[in-house]
Design an enzyme around this catalytic site. Structure first.
Site, PDB file in Angstrom:
ATOM      1  N   GLY A   1      -6.881   6.073  -0.412  1.00 26.13           N
ATOM      2  CA  GLY A   1      -7.697   4.650  -0.368  1.00 26.13           C
ATOM      3  C   GLY A   1      -6.680   4.046   0.608  1.00 26.13           C
ATOM      4  O   GLY A   1      -6.123   4.382   1.640  1.00 26.13           O
TER       5      GLY A   1
ATOM      6  N   GLY B   1      -5.245  -0.166   1.657  1.00 32.10           N
ATOM      7  CA  GLY B   1      -5.053  -1.488   1.398  1.00 32.10           C
ATOM      8  C   GLY B   1      -4.747  -2.646   2.570  1.00 32.10           C
ATOM      9  O   GLY B   1      -4.777  -2.041   3.928  1.00 32.10           O
ATOM     10  N   GLY B   2      -3.966  -3.411   2.275  1.00 34.08           N
ATOM     11  CA  GLY B   2      -3.488  -4.410   3.301  1.00 34.08           C
ATOM     12  C   GLY B   2      -2.490  -3.609   4.303  1.00 34.08           C
ATOM     13  O   GLY B   2      -2.412  -4.166   5.567  1.00 34.08           O
ATOM     14  N   PHE B   3      -1.637  -2.917   3.743  1.00 33.60           N
ATOM     15  CA  PHE B   3      -0.777  -2.086   4.580  1.00 33.60           C
ATOM     16  C   PHE B   3      -1.332  -0.972   5.539  1.00 33.60           C
ATOM     17  O   PHE B   3      -1.011  -1.035   6.522  1.00 33.60           O
ATOM     18  CB  PHE B   3       0.367  -1.499   3.637  1.00 33.60           C
ATOM     19  CG  PHE B   3       1.317  -0.700   4.067  1.00 33.60           C
ATOM     20  CD1 PHE B   3       2.669  -1.270   4.004  1.00 33.60           C
ATOM     21  CD2 PHE B   3       1.438   0.564   4.684  1.00 33.60           C
ATOM     22  CE1 PHE B   3       3.914  -0.673   4.810  1.00 33.60           C
ATOM     23  CE2 PHE B   3       2.304   1.235   5.174  1.00 33.60           C
ATOM     24  CZ  PHE B   3       3.635   0.644   5.380  1.00 33.60           C
ATOM     25  N   GLY B   4      -2.354  -0.363   4.931  1.00 34.39           N
ATOM     26  CA  GLY B   4      -2.919   0.594   5.593  1.00 34.39           C
ATOM     27  C   GLY B   4      -3.195   1.807   4.755  1.00 34.39           C
ATOM     28  O   GLY B   4      -3.646   1.486   3.419  1.00 34.39           O
TER      29      GLY B   4
ATOM     30  N   VAL C   1      -3.469   5.316   2.416  1.00 36.18           N
ATOM     31  CA  VAL C   1      -2.651   6.017   1.493  1.00 36.18           C
ATOM     32  C   VAL C   1      -2.944   7.313   1.481  1.00 36.18           C
ATOM     33  O   VAL C   1      -4.427   7.657   1.027  1.00 36.18           O
ATOM     34  CB  VAL C   1      -2.530   5.197   0.176  1.00 36.18           C
ATOM     35  CG1 VAL C   1      -1.470   6.221  -0.619  1.00 36.18           C
ATOM     36  CG2 VAL C   1      -2.092   3.818   0.096  1.00 36.18           C
TER      37      VAL C   1
ATOM     38  N   LYS D   1       2.197   6.081   2.198  1.00 34.93           N
ATOM     39  CA  LYS D   1       1.459   4.930   2.787  1.00 34.93           C
ATOM     40  C   LYS D   1       1.804   4.858   4.305  1.00 34.93           C
ATOM     41  O   LYS D   1       2.977   4.843   4.763  1.00 34.93           O
ATOM     42  CB  LYS D   1       2.034   3.794   2.012  1.00 34.93           C
ATOM     43  CG  LYS D   1       1.752   3.413   0.560  1.00 34.93           C
ATOM     44  CD  LYS D   1       2.396   2.224   0.253  1.00 34.93           C
ATOM     45  CE  LYS D   1       1.842   0.915   0.775  1.00 34.93           C
ATOM     46  NZ  LYS D   1       2.523  -0.163  -0.037  1.00 34.93           N
TER      47      LYS D   1
ATOM     48  N   ASP E   1       2.718 -10.740  -5.620  1.00 35.44           N
ATOM     49  CA  ASP E   1       1.332 -10.274  -5.440  1.00 35.44           C
ATOM     50  C   ASP E   1       1.057  -9.374  -6.599  1.00 35.44           C
ATOM     51  O   ASP E   1       0.690  -8.219  -6.506  1.00 35.44           O
ATOM     52  CB  ASP E   1       1.260  -9.387  -4.190  1.00 35.44           C
ATOM     53  CG  ASP E   1      -0.372  -9.154  -3.684  1.00 35.44           C
ATOM     54  OD1 ASP E   1      -1.105 -10.219  -4.300  1.00 35.44           O
ATOM     55  OD2 ASP E   1      -0.513  -8.572  -2.635  1.00 35.44           O
TER      56      ASP E   1
END
Length: 400
Positions: free
Chosen positions: A90, A92-95, A97, A111, A208
């Site tokens: 998937g 996310g905001g981090f990048g 995974v 991640k 969060d």
């Protein structure tokens, strides 16, 4: 008659005695200062060594402990087939995974910080420093990290069932979440947050808490993840302010979204939203699409005041749930999302209420999003700030 020549002995003269005394005095005058200086030097050396050791047990040792977690980039590339799309779990905001498997057979989740990520290197370091210090069964476990070239990677234990939102907000998969499983998730997340707030050696505000940041293992036990925007508090610190608001609209408390003020009660608010989402099987921020209420909190409050709270329950559960336990959860959720932070319970109180069947709960006050104008005001404040990043002082860490 005694012979005078044979009986004569030589006695020490006064001059000889004086010379010996003078020599001894000079020797002592030289040796004593040397001994004193040597003692002082040893004492200073010991104090300096002790100070260095003490320093190493603080910041230096902290950095050394992080360095011990460093992975070689080639090891991670081999584990993920060079970040193959087929291994992508998937994004996310981090990048993105990725799933991987180490040579010893251990499965990992990697991640990978995206160069276009809204989160940055500071959040990356923040997550390493925090998660490396935190150990709890309801927190995802950090195995290591990688800093090589442009790559910034976090290596976690692989959690089989990905994140809660993949089940909870999916029309088909949420049927797999019976009430016992949902209650286990609620209780586990509460324990994890309680550990962050009160039971760990740090006091951590996650900032969060949401469904996509709760991972589920093979037994559907919850593990809180994503500590990129978390903040550490001093033991006696109760709140803090920031001009750079981070988080997710729909989960942020009003005092944080509108004033930049956060505390343990900010996480309590987010937990309350998540709890009501688990009961309903629907996301707070998208609830207005299916109901005249502006959000899930308003709808829950409306049903509560009209003495119809069980109508909030996810239809996927049918009638297969204990009414008293569900009512208690709805009640706790509404207590957690009260507008005034001072009125919200602490996570220790929440954990107690979840585990008790005899405690009397307080009457909740209205949640903050009741009323269209207030909802629009909070939505504007949250969307204005949600892409900013927090500031963190951290030393550069380079692989050996």
């Amino acid at each position: 008659m005694v012979d005078g020549k044979n009986s004569t002995t030589t006695a020490p003269t006064a001059t000889t005695k004086g010379n010996r005394k003078k020599t001894l005095t000079i020797a002592l005058a030289i040796v004593i200062p040397i001994i004193v200086l040597l003692v002082i030097f040893i004492a200073l050396w010991y104090c300096l060594l002790k100070r260095k050791t003490k320093k190493a047990s603080g910041v230096d040792r902290e950095i050394m402990s992080i360095e011990s977690l460093l992975f070689d980039l080639n090891t991670i590339k081999a584990a993920t087939d060079d970040f193959a799309d087929s291994n992508k779990l998937g994004e996310g905001g981090f990048g993105p995974v990725y799933k991987g498997k180490l040579r010893d057979g251990q499965e990992i989740a990697v991640k990978r910080l995206s160069r276009t990520s809204g989160q940055g290197v500071e959040e990356f370091k923040n997550e390493i420093i925090l998660v490396a210090k935190l150990q709890h069964r309801n927190l995802v476990r950090l195995l290591g990290c990688c800093f090589e070239g442009q790559e910034r990677l976090l290596v976690y234990e692989f959690v089989l069932n990905t994140s809660l939102d993949k089940f909870l907000f999916d029309p088909t998969r949420r049927a797999q979440l019976d009430w016992d499983t949902r209650y286990k998730i609620i209780s586990g997340v509460a324990r994890g947050i309680l550990y962050l707030h009160e039971d760990s050696r740090l006091r951590v505000i996650h900032r969060d808490i949401k469904a996509s940041n709760v991972l589920l293992d093979n037994k559907m036990n919850p593990k809180i993840s994503d500590f990129g925007v978390a903040r550490m508090f001093d033991v006696d610190q109760t709140r803090a302010n920031t001009n750079r608001i981070v988080g997710t609209y729909g989960y942020m408390s009003p005092e944080y979204a509108m004033q930049g003020q956060f505390s343990v009660k900010s996480d309590v608010f987010s937990f309350g939203v998540l709890l009501l989402e688990i009961v309903r099987g629907q996301k707070n921020s998208s609830f207005y699409l299916t109901d005249s209420s502006h959000d899930l909190l308003s709808y829950a409050w409306k049903l509560w005041t009209e003495n119809r709270p069980l109508e909030l329950v996810d239809s996927a559960l049918g009638n297969m749930f204990p009414s008293n336990e569900v009512l208690k959860c709805i009640h706790i959720g509404l207590l957690c999302v009260q507008e005034d932070a001072a009125d919200r319970p602490t996570m220790s109180s929440v954990a107690f209420m979840l585990n008790s069947y005899s405690s009397t709960l307080d009457h909740p006050a209205p949640p903050p999003l009741v009323g269209e104008n207030r909802s629009k005001e909070l939505h504007w404040s949250a969307t204005r700030s949600q892409y900013s990043v927090n500031e963190l002082d951290a030393s550069e860490i380079e692989p050996r």
